[in-house]
Design a protein around this motif. Structure first.
Motif, PDB file in Angstrom:
ATOM      1  N   PRO A   1      32.695  50.060  -2.058  1.00  0.00           N
ATOM      2  CA  PRO A   1      31.704  49.700  -1.024  1.00  0.00           C
ATOM      3  C   PRO A   1      30.298  50.204  -1.351  1.00  0.00           C
ATOM      4  CG  PRO A   1      33.732  50.464  -0.005  1.00  0.00           C
ATOM      5  CD  PRO A   1      33.852  50.761  -1.468  1.00  0.00           C
ATOM      6  N   LYS A   2      30.192  51.445  -1.794  1.00  0.00           N
ATOM      7  CA  LYS A   2      28.875  51.982  -2.160  1.00  0.00           C
ATOM      8  C   LYS A   2      28.321  51.278  -3.397  1.00  0.00           C
ATOM      9  CE  LYS A   2      29.300  56.631  -0.180  1.00  0.00           C
ATOM     10  NZ  LYS A   2      29.208  58.085  -0.451  1.00  0.00           N
ATOM     11  N   ALA A   3      29.184  50.987  -4.347  1.00  0.00           N
ATOM     12  CA  ALA A   3      28.735  50.308  -5.563  1.00  0.00           C
ATOM     13  C   ALA A   3      28.190  48.919  -5.245  1.00  0.00           C
ATOM     14  CB  ALA A   3      29.894  50.213  -6.553  1.00  0.00           C
ATOM     15  N   TRP A   4      28.857  48.202  -4.337  1.00  0.00           N
ATOM     16  CA  TRP A   4      28.374  46.874  -3.969  1.00  0.00           C
ATOM     17  C   TRP A   4      27.017  46.947  -3.266  1.00  0.00           C
ATOM     18  CZ3 TRP A   4      29.037  42.427  -5.846  1.00  0.00           C
ATOM     19  CH2 TRP A   4      30.254  42.013  -6.370  1.00  0.00           C
ATOM     20  N   LYS A   5      26.815  47.932  -2.410  1.00  0.00           N
ATOM     21  CA  LYS A   5      25.519  48.092  -1.762  1.00  0.00           C
ATOM     22  C   LYS A   5      24.415  48.248  -2.805  1.00  0.00           C
ATOM     23  CE  LYS A   5      27.412  50.410   2.336  1.00  0.00           C
ATOM     24  NZ  LYS A   5      27.524  51.697   3.080  1.00  0.00           N
ATOM     25  N   GLU A   6      24.666  49.103  -3.788  1.00  0.00           N
ATOM     26  CA  GLU A   6      23.667  49.346  -4.827  1.00  0.00           C
ATOM     27  C   GLU A   6      23.417  48.092  -5.653  1.00  0.00           C
ATOM     28  OE1 GLU A   6      20.961  51.133  -7.437  1.00  0.00           O
ATOM     29  OE2 GLU A   6      21.576  51.537  -5.372  1.00  0.00           O
ATOM     30  N   MET A   7      24.480  47.370  -5.996  1.00  0.00           N
ATOM     31  CA  MET A   7      24.308  46.191  -6.845  1.00  0.00           C
ATOM     32  C   MET A   7      23.618  45.048  -6.106  1.00  0.00           C
ATOM     33  SD  MET A   7      25.052  47.008  -9.823  1.00  0.00           S
ATOM     34  CE  MET A   7      25.001  45.413 -10.659  1.00  0.00           C
ATOM     35  N   ILE A   8      23.915  44.867  -4.829  1.00  0.00           N
ATOM     36  CA  ILE A   8      23.219  43.829  -4.059  1.00  0.00           C
ATOM     37  C   ILE A   8      21.723  44.133  -4.015  1.00  0.00           C
ATOM     38  CG2 ILE A   8      22.916  42.900  -1.727  1.00  0.00           C
ATOM     39  CD1 ILE A   8      25.975  43.178  -1.401  1.00  0.00           C
ATOM     40  N   HIS A   9      21.376  45.406  -3.856  1.00  0.00           N
ATOM     41  CA  HIS A   9      19.965  45.799  -3.892  1.00  0.00           C
ATOM     42  C   HIS A   9      19.352  45.483  -5.254  1.00  0.00           C
ATOM     43  CE1 HIS A   9      16.832  49.141  -4.366  1.00  0.00           C
ATOM     44  NE2 HIS A   9      16.295  48.236  -3.600  1.00  0.00           N
ATOM     45  N   ARG A  10      20.073  45.767  -6.324  1.00  0.00           N
ATOM     46  CA  ARG A  10      19.564  45.488  -7.671  1.00  0.00           C
ATOM     47  C   ARG A  10      19.396  43.992  -7.908  1.00  0.00           C
ATOM     48  NH1 ARG A  10      22.882  49.649 -11.673  1.00  0.00           N
ATOM     49  NH2 ARG A  10      22.417  51.577 -10.526  1.00  0.00           N
ATOM     50  N   TYR A  11      20.350  43.187  -7.435  1.00  0.00           N
ATOM     51  CA  TYR A  11      20.243  41.741  -7.608  1.00  0.00           C
ATOM     52  C   TYR A  11      19.019  41.202  -6.871  1.00  0.00           C
ATOM     53  CZ  TYR A  11      25.085  41.926  -9.319  1.00  0.00           C
ATOM     54  OH  TYR A  11      26.224  42.210 -10.024  1.00  0.00           O
ATOM     55  N   ALA A  12      18.809  41.674  -5.637  1.00  0.00           N
ATOM     56  CA  ALA A  12      17.647  41.225  -4.864  1.00  0.00           C
ATOM     57  C   ALA A  12      16.349  41.651  -5.540  1.00  0.00           C
ATOM     58  CB  ALA A  12      17.711  41.777  -3.446  1.00  0.00           C
ATOM     59  N   ALA A  13      16.320  42.884  -6.066  1.00  0.00           N
ATOM     60  CA  ALA A  13      15.123  43.364  -6.771  1.00  0.00           C
ATOM     61  C   ALA A  13      14.889  42.558  -8.047  1.00  0.00           C
ATOM     62  CB  ALA A  13      15.282  44.849  -7.095  1.00  0.00           C
ATOM     63  N   GLY A  14      15.962  42.211  -8.737  1.00  0.00           N
ATOM     64  CA  GLY A  14      15.822  41.388  -9.937  1.00  0.00           C
ATOM     65  C   GLY A  14      15.268  40.010  -9.624  1.00  0.00           C
ATOM     66  N   LEU A  15      15.743  39.418  -8.514  1.00  0.00           N
ATOM     67  CA  LEU A  15      15.227  38.114  -8.096  1.00  0.00           C
ATOM     68  C   LEU A  15      13.748  38.209  -7.743  1.00  0.00           C
ATOM     69  CD1 LEU A  15      15.907  35.166  -7.452  1.00  0.00           C
ATOM     70  CD2 LEU A  15      16.543  35.889  -5.137  1.00  0.00           C
ATOM     71  N   LEU A  16      13.361  39.304  -7.096  1.00  0.00           N
ATOM     72  CA  LEU A  16      11.944  39.506  -6.779  1.00  0.00           C
ATOM     73  C   LEU A  16      11.124  39.639  -8.054  1.00  0.00           C
ATOM     74  CD1 LEU A  16       9.653  40.068  -4.780  1.00  0.00           C
ATOM     75  CD2 LEU A  16      10.345  42.476  -4.770  1.00  0.00           C
ATOM     76  N   GLY A  17      11.649  40.347  -9.036  1.00  0.00           N
ATOM     77  CA  GLY A  17      10.945  40.474 -10.314  1.00  0.00           C
ATOM     78  C   GLY A  17      10.730  39.129 -10.983  1.00  0.00           C
ATOM     79  N   LEU A  18      11.733  38.256 -10.932  1.00  0.00           N
ATOM     80  CA  LEU A  18      11.600  36.918 -11.512  1.00  0.00           C
ATOM     81  C   LEU A  18      10.549  36.103 -10.765  1.00  0.00           C
ATOM     82  CD1 LEU A  18      15.340  36.006 -12.223  1.00  0.00           C
ATOM     83  CD2 LEU A  18      13.575  36.616 -13.903  1.00  0.00           C
ATOM     84  N   ALA A  19      10.514  36.232  -9.438  1.00  0.00           N
ATOM     85  CA  ALA A  19       9.507  35.508  -8.648  1.00  0.00           C
ATOM     86  C   ALA A  19       8.099  35.973  -9.015  1.00  0.00           C
ATOM     87  CB  ALA A  19       9.772  35.714  -7.157  1.00  0.00           C
ATOM     88  N   ILE A  20       7.926  37.277  -9.194  1.00  0.00           N
ATOM     89  CA  ILE A  20       6.610  37.807  -9.563  1.00  0.00           C
ATOM     90  C   ILE A  20       6.236  37.378 -10.976  1.00  0.00           C
ATOM     91  CG2 ILE A  20       5.390  39.969 -10.081  1.00  0.00           C
ATOM     92  CD1 ILE A  20       6.827  41.172  -7.640  1.00  0.00           C
ATOM     93  N   LEU A  21       7.207  37.334 -11.870  1.00  0.00           N
ATOM     94  CA  LEU A  21       6.955  36.827 -13.230  1.00  0.00           C
ATOM     95  C   LEU A  21       6.498  35.378 -13.182  1.00  0.00           C
ATOM     96  CD1 LEU A  21       7.081  37.252 -16.294  1.00  0.00           C
ATOM     97  CD2 LEU A  21       9.500  36.579 -16.198  1.00  0.00           C
ATOM     98  N   ALA A  22       7.134  34.569 -12.327  1.00  0.00           N
ATOM     99  CA  ALA A  22       6.731  33.168 -12.189  1.00  0.00           C
ATOM    100  C   ALA A  22       5.315  33.053 -11.628  1.00  0.00           C
ATOM    101  CB  ALA A  22       7.722  32.431 -11.291  1.00  0.00           C
TER     102      ALA A  22
END
Length: 346
Positions: free
Chosen positions: A69-90
C-alpha cells in the motif's frame, strides 16, 4: 502562443496542484520510503512487487519488508510527477519553436526546476527523509506550480484602455504578501518534514502557554538527520515546539499582509474578484490550520492544508500579477499618449 499551448499550460497547472497534493499525502501517510529505490520500486519501473516470488526476491535484495500500500502511494505520486515533467517538456518545445516571437526563458526555467525536482525526489529516498531535502522538494513543487501559474497569467494582461491607475503602495503590499506566503510555505514544509505539527495540541496557546519553552538553535539547524541534532542526539521537544511556533507566527504575518492586501483589492472594482479569491483562500487555509491542531492532524485535513497552501500561493500570485499588469498597462497607455501628442505637434 496558440490555443494548444494555452490549454496544455492550464492542464499542467492543474496537474501540478494534484502532484503537490499527492506529495503531501505520501509524506503525511508515512509512505515516503514506501519504495527504497528510485526511480523504480524494489527494482520495478512499472508497478510494485505483488506476487509471492517477487516479494521474496525484493525483500532479499533490499533487506526490508515490502509494504505494497505504501509503495503504491509513492509510485502513483512518481507517475503523476513524471507526466507533469513530460507536459513541461512539451511546453518548452512548443515555446522554443516560437522563440522568434517570444524568448522561452520561463519555459526553460520550468524545465530546470522540474529536473531539480527529480533529483530531490531521488535524494529524499536515498537520504532517508532528511528534513532539508524533504522541505526543498516541497518548495520545488510549489515553485513549479507558481511558475506554471505565471505562464498561464502571462498572456492575460489588461487590454482595456485606458486602464485605471493603481496606487503604488498596492504593488508593495502585494509583493510583501506574496513573500510572506512563500516564507510561510517554507516554514510549513519544515514543520511537516520534522513531524512537529502535533507538538502543540491547543490553540491559540501552545502547551498551555503563550510563549512555550523552545530550542531555536537545534530547531533551525539545516544539516541534520530526521529526528536528530547535528551531533546525532535526539531532537528535543523544545526544538519541535520552536519549529511549530515559528509556523504559527508566520501565519499571523500572512494574515496581516495577505489579509490587508485582499481587503485593499476588495475595495476597488477592477480588482474586487482577486480580493474575493484571495480572502477566501486565506480564510480557508487558516481554518484548516486551526482544525488540524484541534483535531490532531486527521490525514484528510492535513493533506487539505497542504493543498490550501498551494491555492493561497496561486491566488496571491494572481492578485499581485494583476496589480503589476494594470500598473504597467497604465504606463504603456500614458507613454503612448505622450508619443501621439508629440507626433501631432511635429
Amino acid at each position: 502562443m496558440n490555443g494548444n499551448y494555452r490549454r496544455l499550460a492550464l492542464a499542467a497547472l492543474l496537474l501540478a496542484l494534484v502532484v503537490v497534493s499527492l506529495g503531501a499525502y505520501v509524506r503525511l501517510s508515512d509512505a515516503g520510503l514506501g519504495c527504497p529505490d528510485w526511480p523504480g520500486c524494489y527494482g520495478k519501473l512499472v508497478g510494485v512487487p505483488d506476487q509471492a516470488h517477487e516479494i521474496k526476491a525484493a525483500e532479499a535484495s533490499f533487506g526490508k519488508p515490502v509494504e505494497a500500500p505504501k509503495a503504491w502511494k509513492e509510485m502513483i505520486h512518481r507517475y503523476a510527477a513524471g507526466l507533469l515533467g513530460l507536459a513541461i517538456l512539451a511546453l518548452a518545445a512548443m515555446a522554443w519553436r516560437q522563440r522568434q516571437h517570444r524568448k522561452p526563458w520561463l519555459e526553460i526555467l520550468l524545465l530546470a526546476v522540474v529536473t531539480g525536482q527529480a533529483l530531490l525526489g531521488m535524494l529524499t529516498v536515498t537520504r532517508l527523509l532528511k528534513p532539508v531535502i524533504v522541505t526543498s522538494h516541497l518548495l520545488g513543487g510549489m515553485s513549479t506550480l507558481a511558475l506554471l501559474a505565471v505562464l498561464v497569467l502571462r498572456d492575460q494582461g489588461t487590454r482595456r484602455a485606458p486602464p485605471k491607475a493603481l496606487p503604488g503602495g498596492l504593488r508593495v503590499l502585494g509583493a510583501l504578501a506574496l513573500f510572506a506566503v512563500l516564507v510561510q510555505i517554507a516554514l510549513g514544509g519544515w514543520v511537516s518534514s520534522n513531524y512537529a505539527a502535533a507538538i502543540c495540541a491547543d490553540f491559540p496557546t501552545c502547551q498551555g502557554r503563550w510563549w512555550p519553552e523552545m530550542d531555536t538553535h537545534h530547531a533551525f539547524t539545516l544539516d541534520r538527520e530526521l529526528g536528530a541534532t547535528a551531533s546525532g542526539a535526539l531532537l528535543s521537544g523544545a526544538a519541535l515546539t520552536a519549529i511549530h511556533w515559528a509556523h504559527r507566527l508566520g501565519a499571523g504575518m500572512v494574515l496581516l499582509l495577505a489579509g490587508g492586501f485582499g481587503l485593499r483589492l476588495l475595495a476597488r472594482a477592477e480588482t474586487r474578484i482577486h480580493g474575493q479569491w484571495l480572502l477566501a483562500a486565506l480564510l480557508l487555509q487558516l481554518g484548516l490550520g486551526i482544525a488540524n491542531i484541534l483535531l490532531q492532524l486527521p490525514l484528510p485535513l492535513a493533506v487539505a492544508h497542504n493543498t490550501g497552501a498551494a491555492l493561497l500561493l496561486v491566488t496571491t500570485l494572481a492578485a499581485t500579477a494583476r496589480v503589476f499588469q494594470r500598473s504597467e498597462a497604465r504606463h504603456r497607455y500614458t507613454m503612448g499618449g505622450f508619443t501621439r501628442q508629440f507626433q501631432t505637434v511635429r
